[in-house]
Write a protein that holds these residues in place. Structure first.
Motif, PDB file in Angstrom:
ATOM      1  N   LYS A  20       8.549   2.908   0.656  1.00  0.00           N
ATOM      2  CA  LYS A  20       7.828   2.190  -0.399  1.00  0.00           C
ATOM      3  C   LYS A  20       7.274   0.864   0.112  1.00  0.00           C
ATOM      4  O   LYS A  20       6.141   0.490  -0.218  1.00  0.00           O
ATOM      5  CB  LYS A  20       8.744   1.961  -1.599  1.00  0.00           C
ATOM      6  CG  LYS A  20       9.042   3.250  -2.359  1.00  0.00           C
ATOM      7  CD  LYS A  20       9.876   2.954  -3.589  1.00  0.00           C
ATOM      8  CE  LYS A  20      10.048   4.192  -4.436  1.00  0.00           C
ATOM      9  NZ  LYS A  20      10.616   3.903  -5.752  1.00  0.00           N
ATOM     10  N   ASP A  21       8.043   0.142   0.925  1.00  0.00           N
ATOM     11  CA  ASP A  21       7.582  -1.128   1.477  1.00  0.00           C
ATOM     12  C   ASP A  21       6.385  -0.924   2.412  1.00  0.00           C
ATOM     13  O   ASP A  21       5.445  -1.727   2.413  1.00  0.00           O
ATOM     14  CB  ASP A  21       8.702  -1.842   2.225  1.00  0.00           C
ATOM     15  CG  ASP A  21       9.766  -2.407   1.298  1.00  0.00           C
ATOM     16  OD1 ASP A  21       9.556  -2.395   0.062  1.00  0.00           O
ATOM     17  OD2 ASP A  21      10.814  -2.859   1.815  1.00  0.00           O
ATOM     18  N   LEU A  22       6.402   0.147   3.196  1.00  0.00           N
ATOM     19  CA  LEU A  22       5.284   0.422   4.099  1.00  0.00           C
ATOM     20  C   LEU A  22       4.020   0.768   3.310  1.00  0.00           C
ATOM     21  O   LEU A  22       2.917   0.346   3.674  1.00  0.00           O
ATOM     22  CB  LEU A  22       5.640   1.548   5.071  1.00  0.00           C
ATOM     23  CG  LEU A  22       6.672   1.181   6.140  1.00  0.00           C
ATOM     24  CD1 LEU A  22       7.138   2.424   6.886  1.00  0.00           C
ATOM     25  CD2 LEU A  22       6.093   0.158   7.110  1.00  0.00           C
ATOM     26  N   GLY A  23       4.180   1.515   2.231  1.00  0.00           N
ATOM     27  CA  GLY A  23       3.035   1.804   1.368  1.00  0.00           C
ATOM     28  C   GLY A  23       2.474   0.529   0.758  1.00  0.00           C
ATOM     29  O   GLY A  23       1.259   0.324   0.702  1.00  0.00           O
ATOM     30  N   GLY A  24       3.364  -0.349   0.315  1.00  0.00           N
ATOM     31  CA  GLY A  24       2.941  -1.632  -0.227  1.00  0.00           C
ATOM     32  C   GLY A  24       2.272  -2.505   0.822  1.00  0.00           C
ATOM     33  O   GLY A  24       1.299  -3.205   0.535  1.00  0.00           O
ATOM     34  N   ALA A  25       2.780  -2.453   2.040  1.00  0.00           N
ATOM     35  CA  ALA A  25       2.178  -3.218   3.136  1.00  0.00           C
ATOM     36  C   ALA A  25       0.767  -2.719   3.429  1.00  0.00           C
ATOM     37  O   ALA A  25      -0.147  -3.524   3.676  1.00  0.00           O
ATOM     38  CB  ALA A  25       3.052  -3.120   4.388  1.00  0.00           C
ATOM     39  N   ALA A  26       0.570  -1.412   3.380  1.00  0.00           N
ATOM     40  CA  ALA A  26      -0.769  -0.855   3.588  1.00  0.00           C
ATOM     41  C   ALA A  26      -1.727  -1.378   2.523  1.00  0.00           C
ATOM     42  O   ALA A  26      -2.876  -1.730   2.813  1.00  0.00           O
ATOM     43  CB  ALA A  26      -0.715   0.675   3.560  1.00  0.00           C
ATOM     44  N   GLN A  27      -1.245  -1.443   1.295  1.00  0.00           N
ATOM     45  CA  GLN A  27      -2.078  -1.959   0.207  1.00  0.00           C
ATOM     46  C   GLN A  27      -2.391  -3.435   0.426  1.00  0.00           C
ATOM     47  O   GLN A  27      -3.530  -3.869   0.237  1.00  0.00           O
ATOM     48  CB  GLN A  27      -1.392  -1.743  -1.140  1.00  0.00           C
ATOM     49  CG  GLN A  27      -2.237  -2.140  -2.323  1.00  0.00           C
ATOM     50  CD  GLN A  27      -3.534  -1.349  -2.403  1.00  0.00           C
ATOM     51  OE1 GLN A  27      -3.604  -0.203  -2.000  1.00  0.00           O
ATOM     52  NE2 GLN A  27      -4.562  -1.964  -2.932  1.00  0.00           N
ATOM     53  N   LEU A  28      -1.401  -4.213   0.833  1.00  0.00           N
ATOM     54  CA  LEU A  28      -1.606  -5.639   1.082  1.00  0.00           C
ATOM     55  C   LEU A  28      -2.642  -5.861   2.187  1.00  0.00           C
ATOM     56  O   LEU A  28      -3.538  -6.702   2.051  1.00  0.00           O
ATOM     57  CB  LEU A  28      -0.289  -6.323   1.450  1.00  0.00           C
ATOM     58  CG  LEU A  28      -0.372  -7.803   1.800  1.00  0.00           C
ATOM     59  CD1 LEU A  28      -0.882  -8.617   0.607  1.00  0.00           C
ATOM     60  CD2 LEU A  28       0.977  -8.314   2.274  1.00  0.00           C
TER      61      LEU A  28
END
Length: 119
Positions: A96-104
């Motif tokens: 989930k954090d990696l997905g959020g990082a991609a969005q950021l």
């Protein structure tokens, strides 16, 4: 249970219907996607009124669409992780954090593109 794959135009129509169902689901159930959709819709309209070259306009509009694509992929990752288990687990958090990082990263990229082209 046997499953027969659709072929030809039926497959294409089914694929389009499934994609539209996913888009509708994201708009109806995901606040983050809905907010990004509204913001990016406004930005795309603004892009058509800016005095920029065609390639600059392409960059402005493409960055808006990329933001939506990454948010959909991030939501898909989160959905799959939650489907597997709602238990807290380091790998679930990482996914989930990696997905959020991609969005950021995509948000920052879009902001930089817009600032460079506008100013």
């Amino acid at each position: 249970m046997t499953f027969e794959k659709k072929k030809g135009i039926k497959r294409l129509i089914s694929s389009i219907n499934n994609s539209l169902a996913g888009l509708a689901d994201a708009l109806l159930t995901e606040d983050a996607f809905r907010q990004l959709f509204i913001i990016n819709s406004v930005l795309v309209i603004i892009a058509f009124f800016l005095d920029v070259t065609k390639i600059e306009r392409l960059f402005l509009i493409s960055s808006c669409f990329l933001l939506l694509v990454v948010e959909l992929l991030n939501t898909a990752i989160e959905t799959v992780v939650d489907r597997v288990s709602l238990d807290l687990h380091p790998l679930s958090k990482r996914a989930k954090d990696l997905g959020g990082a991609a969005q950021l990263v995509t948000v920052v990229m879009t902001i930089i593109i817009w600032l460079i082209i506008i100013f």
